[in-house]
Design an enzyme around this catalytic site. Structure first.
Site, PDB file in Angstrom:
ATOM      1  N   ASN A  20       0.885  -1.165   0.000  1.00  7.90           N
ATOM      2  CA  ASN A  20       0.000   0.000   0.000  1.00  7.90           C
ATOM      3  C   ASN A  20       0.925   1.218   0.000  1.00  7.90           C
ATOM      4  O   ASN A  20       1.389   1.660   1.047  1.00  7.90           O
ATOM      5  CB  ASN A  20      -0.896  -0.065   1.253  1.00  7.90           C
ATOM      6  N   ARG A 102      -2.276  -1.889  -3.756  1.00  7.54           N
ATOM      7  CA  ARG A 102      -3.369  -0.921  -3.702  1.00  7.54           C
ATOM      8  C   ARG A 102      -3.086   0.116  -4.787  1.00  7.54           C
ATOM      9  O   ARG A 102      -2.008   0.717  -4.801  1.00  7.54           O
ATOM     10  CB  ARG A 102      -3.403  -0.222  -2.339  1.00  7.54           C
ATOM     11  N   HIS A 191     -11.021   4.963  -1.426  1.00  4.11           N
ATOM     12  CA  HIS A 191     -11.093   4.146  -0.203  1.00  4.11           C
ATOM     13  C   HIS A 191     -12.103   3.016  -0.358  1.00  4.11           C
ATOM     14  O   HIS A 191     -12.634   2.504   0.638  1.00  4.11           O
ATOM     15  CB  HIS A 191     -11.495   4.980   1.037  1.00  4.11           C
ATOM     16  N   LEU A 220     -12.283   7.651   8.257  1.00  5.99           N
ATOM     17  CA  LEU A 220     -11.613   8.872   8.700  1.00  5.99           C
ATOM     18  C   LEU A 220     -10.155   8.565   9.018  1.00  5.99           C
ATOM     19  O   LEU A 220      -9.819   8.155  10.131  1.00  5.99           O
ATOM     20  CB  LEU A 220     -12.320   9.443   9.946  1.00  5.99           C
ATOM     21  N   GLY A 223      -6.460  10.778   4.792  1.00  2.66           N
ATOM     22  CA  GLY A 223      -7.507  11.025   3.792  1.00  2.66           C
ATOM     23  C   GLY A 223      -8.808  10.551   4.414  1.00  2.66           C
ATOM     24  O   GLY A 223      -8.790   9.635   5.228  1.00  2.66           O
ATOM     25  N   ARG A 252      -6.075  18.071   3.288  1.00  2.00           N
ATOM     26  CA  ARG A 252      -6.907  18.446   2.123  1.00  2.00           C
ATOM     27  C   ARG A 252      -8.166  19.165   2.560  1.00  2.00           C
ATOM     28  O   ARG A 252      -8.768  18.810   3.578  1.00  2.00           O
ATOM     29  CB  ARG A 252      -7.290  17.189   1.321  1.00  2.00           C
ATOM     30  N   ARG A 295      -4.843  13.309  17.442  1.00  2.00           N
ATOM     31  CA  ARG A 295      -4.429  13.220  18.860  1.00  2.00           C
ATOM     32  C   ARG A 295      -3.897  14.565  19.348  1.00  2.00           C
ATOM     33  O   ARG A 295      -4.248  15.042  20.422  1.00  2.00           O
ATOM     34  CB  ARG A 295      -3.333  12.168  19.029  1.00  2.00           C
ATOM     35  N   GLU A 344     -11.513   4.908  14.216  1.00  2.00           N
ATOM     36  CA  GLU A 344     -11.349   3.776  15.131  1.00  2.00           C
ATOM     37  C   GLU A 344     -10.861   4.206  16.507  1.00  2.00           C
ATOM     38  O   GLU A 344     -11.100   3.525  17.497  1.00  2.00           O
ATOM     39  CB  GLU A 344     -10.335   2.768  14.552  1.00  2.00           C
ATOM     40  N   GLU A 395      -7.552  -2.867   4.923  1.00  2.00           N
ATOM     41  CA  GLU A 395      -7.400  -2.813   3.467  1.00  2.00           C
ATOM     42  C   GLU A 395      -6.415  -3.882   2.990  1.00  2.00           C
ATOM     43  O   GLU A 395      -6.601  -4.483   1.944  1.00  2.00           O
ATOM     44  CB  GLU A 395      -6.898  -1.421   3.049  1.00  2.00           C
TER      45      GLU A 395
END
Ligand SMILES: Nc1ncnc2c1ncn2[C@@H]1O[C@H](COP(=O)(O)OP(=O)(O)O)[C@@H](O)[C@H]1O
Ligand SMILES: CC(=O)OP(=O)(O)O
Ligand SMILES: [Mg+2]
Length: 409
Positions: A20, A102, A191, A220, A223, A252, A295, A344, A395
């Site tokens: 990825n 990916r 995604h 979330l 990206g 973005r 965070r 998450e 993914e």
């Protein structure tokens, strides 16, 4: 005799390497598809900077770290291959059956995982202008992997594939049809591997067939994108021609009035490339408050930092608008599902996103929301009309599964 041996070899050959490649990072995983176990996982970050870092974690061992400049994705992948070899998991292993990549933009051509031929690679290259942060890295990953193992099938799994089911009225921009079609300008969505995987896992969590469910999936990460998923099929998603549209992201802008770009050109004298860099790299959370890590933003908010508080509020306001929009698109919502790094892990984001949406049947139970876990879980109160869930995405596993299935056919 030889038939027996072939069968044995075929049974033994069950490993898939997944790559990825992002704009400045590569995540990789080596999986054994017999039991879907991860033999090794790794991350190379800050590629191209002097502070590059590779962290490699073998299945039963301690993480190993390498620091110091890794110039490009080619070097990153070669360093990863060396780490795998040091664990006896080298890319020369006969047990490796395929390498799965990916690929972020698949345009109109690809709605399924695809074995990469010269022609496929050309099409991925043609799409670079609409995924400038992602497709070039994906291409380097493919080329390096091909050079390391020219005999193996290399499989592309496209972020756009899941969204190819979007109805025309959701995929079309309301601009002149001839111009749009001449330049293949439409909404593609990204995604998709994550939205598809998370939809299926959410259905398992709810104990109902995905075909019966209307879901809003909120991916979330750095990206970020939202999808409306009806009966397991995407009916709308927030990213468009490129991964710039929609939600506020780490760097973005997401949705803006398109006239902002003309204004920046005419009044601020900025070039197309400068505006592109502004909206893709210096906007979103980073543009609003200087940080893109949720965070750090929450820490600043808790300390009373006003710019961080504004950035958080803009992020949440946009998220709410998409929840409301997709509730309207779907007509009935069975669950809102949070996933990816922020979805998450950030209880404050989940709480704020749903706050005030009781009228939609949405609520979060504070105790359940506070639980930290790597497992899919419900965070809505018992008896809620609409389920709110956290479902970790994967993914890499999904790419491995699709790659393995294709390599075996
Ligand atoms: N414990 C946490 N609390 C809040 N946000 C977190 C936490 N852990 C990770 N994140 C957020 O997740 C983001 C990365 O998400 P991820 O899905 O890995 O993104 P990507 O795949 O786009 O790199 C980070 O920018 C960070 O803001
Ligand atoms: C398409 C996209 O935005 O991907 P990522 O979140 O990995 O940057
Ligand atoms: Mg991601």
């Amino acid at each position: 005799m030889s038939t027996n041996r072939d069968t044995t070899t075929e049974e033994a050959a069950s490993r898939v390497l997944v790559l990825n490649s992002g704009s400045s990072s590569v995540k990789y995983q080596l999986l054994d598809m017999r039991d879907r176990s991860r033999l090794a996982t790794g991350l190379v970050e800050r590629i191209g900077e002097s502070s590059s870092r590779l962290v490699h974690t073998p299945q039963d061992g301690e993480p190993r770290e390498r620091t110091g400049r890794i110039a490009d994705h080619d070097q990153a992948l070669k360093a990863a291959a060396e780490e795998l070899a040091a664990d006896g998991l080298g890319l020369d292993s006969p047990e490796l059956v395929a390498i799965g990549h990916r690929v972020v933009h698949g345009g109109l051509k690809f709605s399924e995982p695809t074995v990469i031929t010269d022609e496929v690679l050309k099409e991925i290259e043609r799409l670079v202008p609409v995924a400038p942060l992602h497709n070039p890295a994906n291409i380097t990953g493919i080329r390096t992997a091909q050079a390391l193992r020219p005999d193996l099938p290399q499989v592309a799994v496209f972020d756009t594939a899941f969204h190819r089911s979007m109805p025309e009225h959701a995929a079309r921009y309301a601009i002149d049809v001839e111009t749009a079609d001449a330049h293949r300008i439409r909404r593609y969505g990204f995604h998709g591997t994550s939205h598809a995987y998370v939809s299926r896992r959410a259905a398992e969590l709810l104990g109902r067939p995905v075909e019966e469910l209307n879901l809003i999936v909120l991916h979330l990460g750095n990206g970020a994108s939202a999808s409306a998923v009806a009966g397991g099929k995407c009916v709308d998603t927030s990213m468009g021609l490129t991964p710039l549209e929609g939600l506020v992201m780490g760097t973005r802008s997401g949705d803006i009035d398109p006239a902002v770009t003309f204004h920046l050109k005419r009044v601020a004298g900025m070039s197309a490339d400068e505006i592109d860099a502004l909206l893709n790299q210096r906007s979103g959370l980073v543009g609003l408050c200087g940080d893109n890590d949720m965070r750090e933003i929450r820490r600043r908010v808790d300390e009373g930092d006003e710019r961080a508080a504004l950035a958080f509020a803009v992020y949440i306001h946009r998220l709410k608008k998409y929840i409301g929009a997709y509730a309207a698109v779907l007509g009935r919502v069975d669950a809102v599902v949070f996933t990816a790094g922020v979805g998450e892990n950030s209880a404050p984001v989940r709480e704020a996103a749903v706050a005030g949406l009781e009228g939609f049947g949405l609520a979060v139970d504070p105790g359940r929301n506070a639980v930290r876990s790597g497992e899919p879980r419900l965070i809505s109160p018992g008896g809620a009309r609409v389920a709110v869930a956290v479902v970790p995405t994967d993914e890499e596993l999904e790419i491995a599964r699709q790659t393995f299935a294709l390599a075996h056919n």
